[in-house]
Write a protein that holds these residues in place. Structure first.
Motif, PDB file in Angstrom:
ATOM      1  N   TYR A   1       2.865   1.803  -3.180  1.00 53.86           N
ATOM      2  CA  TYR A   1       2.032   2.322  -4.269  1.00 53.86           C
ATOM      3  C   TYR A   1       1.955   3.840  -4.189  1.00 53.86           C
ATOM      4  O   TYR A   1       2.188   4.549  -5.163  1.00 53.86           O
ATOM      5  CB  TYR A   1       0.629   1.718  -4.222  1.00 53.86           C
ATOM      6  CG  TYR A   1      -0.276   2.291  -5.281  1.00 53.86           C
ATOM      7  CD1 TYR A   1      -0.224   1.801  -6.574  1.00 53.86           C
ATOM      8  CD2 TYR A   1      -1.135   3.344  -4.996  1.00 53.86           C
ATOM      9  CE1 TYR A   1      -1.019   2.347  -7.568  1.00 53.86           C
ATOM     10  CE2 TYR A   1      -1.929   3.902  -5.976  1.00 53.86           C
ATOM     11  CZ  TYR A   1      -1.870   3.402  -7.258  1.00 53.86           C
ATOM     12  OH  TYR A   1      -2.641   3.945  -8.245  1.00 53.86           O
ATOM     13  N   THR A   2       1.619   4.335  -2.992  1.00 50.70           N
ATOM     14  CA  THR A   2       1.488   5.782  -2.830  1.00 50.70           C
ATOM     15  C   THR A   2       2.803   6.476  -3.162  1.00 50.70           C
ATOM     16  O   THR A   2       2.825   7.508  -3.830  1.00 50.70           O
ATOM     17  CB  THR A   2       1.069   6.107  -1.382  1.00 50.70           C
ATOM     18  OG1 THR A   2      -0.104   5.368  -1.085  1.00 50.70           O
ATOM     19  CG2 THR A   2       0.818   7.581  -1.203  1.00 50.70           C
ATOM     20  N   LEU A   3       3.900   5.893  -2.690  1.00 51.13           N
ATOM     21  CA  LEU A   3       5.197   6.540  -2.903  1.00 51.13           C
ATOM     22  C   LEU A   3       5.661   6.451  -4.353  1.00 51.13           C
ATOM     23  O   LEU A   3       6.640   7.088  -4.735  1.00 51.13           O
ATOM     24  CB  LEU A   3       6.249   5.928  -1.978  1.00 51.13           C
ATOM     25  CG  LEU A   3       6.050   6.214  -0.482  1.00 51.13           C
ATOM     26  CD1 LEU A   3       7.045   5.440   0.348  1.00 51.13           C
ATOM     27  CD2 LEU A   3       6.171   7.703  -0.206  1.00 51.13           C
TER      28      LEU A   3
ATOM     29  N   LEU B   1       0.822  -1.203   0.000  1.00 53.24           N
ATOM     30  CA  LEU B   1       0.000   0.000   0.000  1.00 53.24           C
ATOM     31  C   LEU B   1       0.856   1.254   0.000  1.00 53.24           C
ATOM     32  O   LEU B   1       0.656   2.158  -0.814  1.00 53.24           O
ATOM     33  CB  LEU B   1      -0.928   0.007   1.221  1.00 53.24           C
ATOM     34  CG  LEU B   1      -2.067  -1.011   1.230  1.00 53.24           C
ATOM     35  CD1 LEU B   1      -2.754  -1.022   2.582  1.00 53.24           C
ATOM     36  CD2 LEU B   1      -3.069  -0.715   0.119  1.00 53.24           C
ATOM     37  N   SER B   2       1.849   1.311   0.899  1.00 52.91           N
ATOM     38  CA  SER B   2       2.631   2.547   0.973  1.00 52.91           C
ATOM     39  C   SER B   2       3.569   2.677  -0.220  1.00 52.91           C
ATOM     40  O   SER B   2       3.826   3.787  -0.678  1.00 52.91           O
ATOM     41  CB  SER B   2       3.381   2.648   2.299  1.00 52.91           C
ATOM     42  OG  SER B   2       3.984   1.430   2.620  1.00 52.91           O
TER      43      SER B   2
END
Lengths: 302, 304
Positions: B104-106, B101-102
């Motif tokens: 992806y955001t980054l 998840l993180s």
């Protein structure tokens, strides 16, 4: 600015939602505990909490720096690191070079699989085997007797053998695994160099010396520099499982000392001061090594 | 690495070199295998034979499986295994989910806070309060002696996040753009477009996570106080390192009795049987997963 941010948040709310759990976990478990550094300057009383406890300035630092433990910890930590550097670093390189000279592929694969294997045995099991094999009526004494020696040593109770045991069990465990990185570097050497060397009449040993070694030199240098950077951070896992009051003299390192004083002895403030000194020194060493690495090899951690 | 053998004749020097090389490597393999071999041989031998030879039997003698009967009837070992599976499943799972998840955001384009978040993540790799404040924090949060103490604090991983982000960045942007145009949400893009293309990296992260939980012993020692919550390594530590005889003897759950005169050798046998039972699973799995483990080393080495 705020308006733009709000717009960005609204448009990408899903992406921000996705990273939120990690952000929260990091806030709680990585950033929040750093407040504990102030513990080192206080006399911690559980009833008053970290913030309510009275300040004592640099008392804990003075106590540690003037205690006989300082010298013992520095000596043991450096001793184990340098010992590891001396045997634990060259040996995987030698193994990689030897493996590189094997033409029979199935044999090579077998050696690799078997030498990597000890890396997957858990620390507790390794230490359990060490404890059993190196006991007074253990296998090592039996082997020594078979070779004509006395074989009456209780190896783990003798301070003079402790560092050797820690370092060589580490070698046993990591020798194969640590050679992987060099194997990868070796695979990247241009084969034409070997052809050229052969035409020039170079034998196997000369090929190793003039082609192979220069080919993996950058990897060797980086690994050594990084090892220097972590010279004062010895892993305390195996030591915690194997040492005893008999071998504190040569086995006690910062990690084990902090655990004993802090967690077991509940001297939170004092051990946090010790741990803080360690962190700062380590950080300086790592920064220095990183700077050196960037100067010399154009590769660095950051 | 293969080198074509274009030569027809080998010089004497080369033959000697090869022989020595094969010999050294064979000895090395024997050194790697010997301790395990000795443990297996002793564990299936009779306590009398083990006592007389101080554990150095070259072949099994008076073969019997009493030690294994004790190990398999030990309820603590069973709960240990079950607990390890619990920690492994939830710990690795939570971490992996957060990593994906993180990451992806980054890796998402045009995100205003991306740079700030990146710094927020990476700083934690170099700064920390150390063991003591973390210990006090766990205490204050009421996580002490809770099963979740081995799961929640390890539910994120910055290094793996960066690895996964690098992997996502390597996937052509066109795929994401096409999915966006088709009206896919961020979650859909991650789980339907990017994850199916990240099998190898996922395997590496999951495998190393699982190995980490398999080996974990220090954290359970300081954060858990009840044996019923111990993972397998903590039980093993009590048996192998603390030599807890009651625990070793299967906590009274077995009918196997050893002759008192060979008691110490019998204890060694039981310890070795424990080692075998707790090491064989991972050694059986490892050769099949070897390439992913090695890939992990190569990814890890990019930093140094």
């Amino acid at each position: 600015m705020w308006h733009k941010l709000k717009l960005d948040m609204r448009r990408n709310y899903q992406a921000y939602l996705m990273i939120l759990p990690s952000v929260l976990l990091i806030a709680v478990f990585a950033y929040f505990p750093t407040y504990g550094i102030i513990l080192a300057f206080k006399k911690f009383k559980p009833a008053l909490g970290v913030f309510g406890s009275p300040w004592v300035g640099l008392k804990h630092f003075r106590d540690f720096l003037s205690s006989p433990y300082l010298w013992r910890l520095v000596r043991n930590t450096l001793g184990i690191s340098l010992y590891t550097l001396a045997v634990g670093y060259p040996l995987p390189i030698v193994l990689a070079l030897l493996l590189n000279e094997v033409n029979c592929l199935p044999f090579k694969k077998t050696v690799q699989t078997i030498t990597y294997m000890p890396y997957f045995i858990s620390t507790v099991v390794i230490c359990g085997m060490v404890k059993s094999f190196l006991g007074y009526d253990g296998v090592l004494n039996e082997i020594i007797k078979a070779l004509g020696g006395a074989g009456n040593v209780s190896w783990l109770s003798e301070p003079k053998y402790f560092q050797t045991i820690i370092v060589w069990t580490g070698v046993w465990q990591g020798l194969g695994w640590n050679s992987i990185i060099y194997m990868a570097a070796l695979a990247g050497i241009d084969q034409q160099l070997y052809e050229a060397a052969k035409i020039d009449g170079a034998g196997r040993l000369r090929q190793i010396w003039y082609v192979t070694l220069p080919g993996i030199a950058p990897t060797i240098i980086i690994i050594i520099i990084m090892a220097i950077g972590s010279l004062l951070s010895v892993s305390s896992d195996k030591i915690l499982l194997l040492y005893s009051p008999l071998t504190y003299e040569t086995g006690d390192v910062v990690g084990t000392y902090v655990y004993r004083k802090g967690i077991k002895g509940a001297e939170y403030s004092y051990s946090e001061a010790v741990s803080l000194i360690d962190t700062v020194v380590n950080f300086l060493l790592l920064t220095g090594a990183n700077w050196l690495s960037r100067k010399l090899t154009d590769t660095s951690l950051w | 690495m293969k080198r074509k053998s274009t030569k027809i004749r080998l010089t004497t020097g080369e033959v000697v070199f090869s022989c020595v090389n094969y010999l050294v490597l064979t000895i090395l393999m024997l050194i790697c295998l010997y301790p395990l071999y000795q443990v297996v041989v002793d564990s299936i031998s009779g306590p009398g034979a083990v006592m007389r030879s101080n554990g150095m039997l070259i072949w099994p003698k008076d073969v019997h499986l009493d030690a294994y009967k004790i190990v398999f009837s030990n309820p603590n070992l069973r709960t240990g295994f079950a607990n390890t599976l619990f920690y492994m499943f939830f710990g690795t799972g939570l971490q992996f989910l957060n990593v994906c998840l993180s990451a992806y955001t980054l890796s998402k384009k045009n995100l205003m806070l991306k740079k700030g978040l990146m710094i927020y993540f990476t700083v934690t790799m170099y700064v920390g309060g150390g063991l003591i404040p973390f210990f006090l924090l766990i205490n204050n949060l009421g996580l002490m002696n809770s099963r979740w103490v081995l799961v929640i604090p390890y539910g994120y991983n910055v290094w793996n996040t960066i690895v996964m982000r690098t992997n996502f960045n390597g996937i052509p942007d066109g795929l994401r753009e096409a999915a966006t145009i088709d009206g896919a949400s961020d979650f859909t893009i991650l789980f339907r477009v990017l994850m199916p293309l990240s099998g190898a990296v996922s395997a590496v992260i999951l495998l190393w996570g699982a190995v980490g939980y398999w080996n974990m012993w220090f954290e359970p020692m300081i954060y858990l106080t009840e044996r019923s919550k111990y993972p397998i390594q903590s039980i093993l530590r009590e048996i192998l390192i603390d030599a807890n005889e009651q625990l070793m003897a299967g906590a009274g759950q077995t009918t196997v009795k050893f002759d008192p005169s060979t008691r110490s050798a019998a204890n060694t046998l039981v310890k070795y049987a424990n080692i075998v039972v707790c090491t064989v699973p991972i050694l059986v799995v490892y050769p099949f997963a070897q390439k992913y483990f090695i890939k992990g080393v190569m990814i890890g080495s990019l930093k140094g």
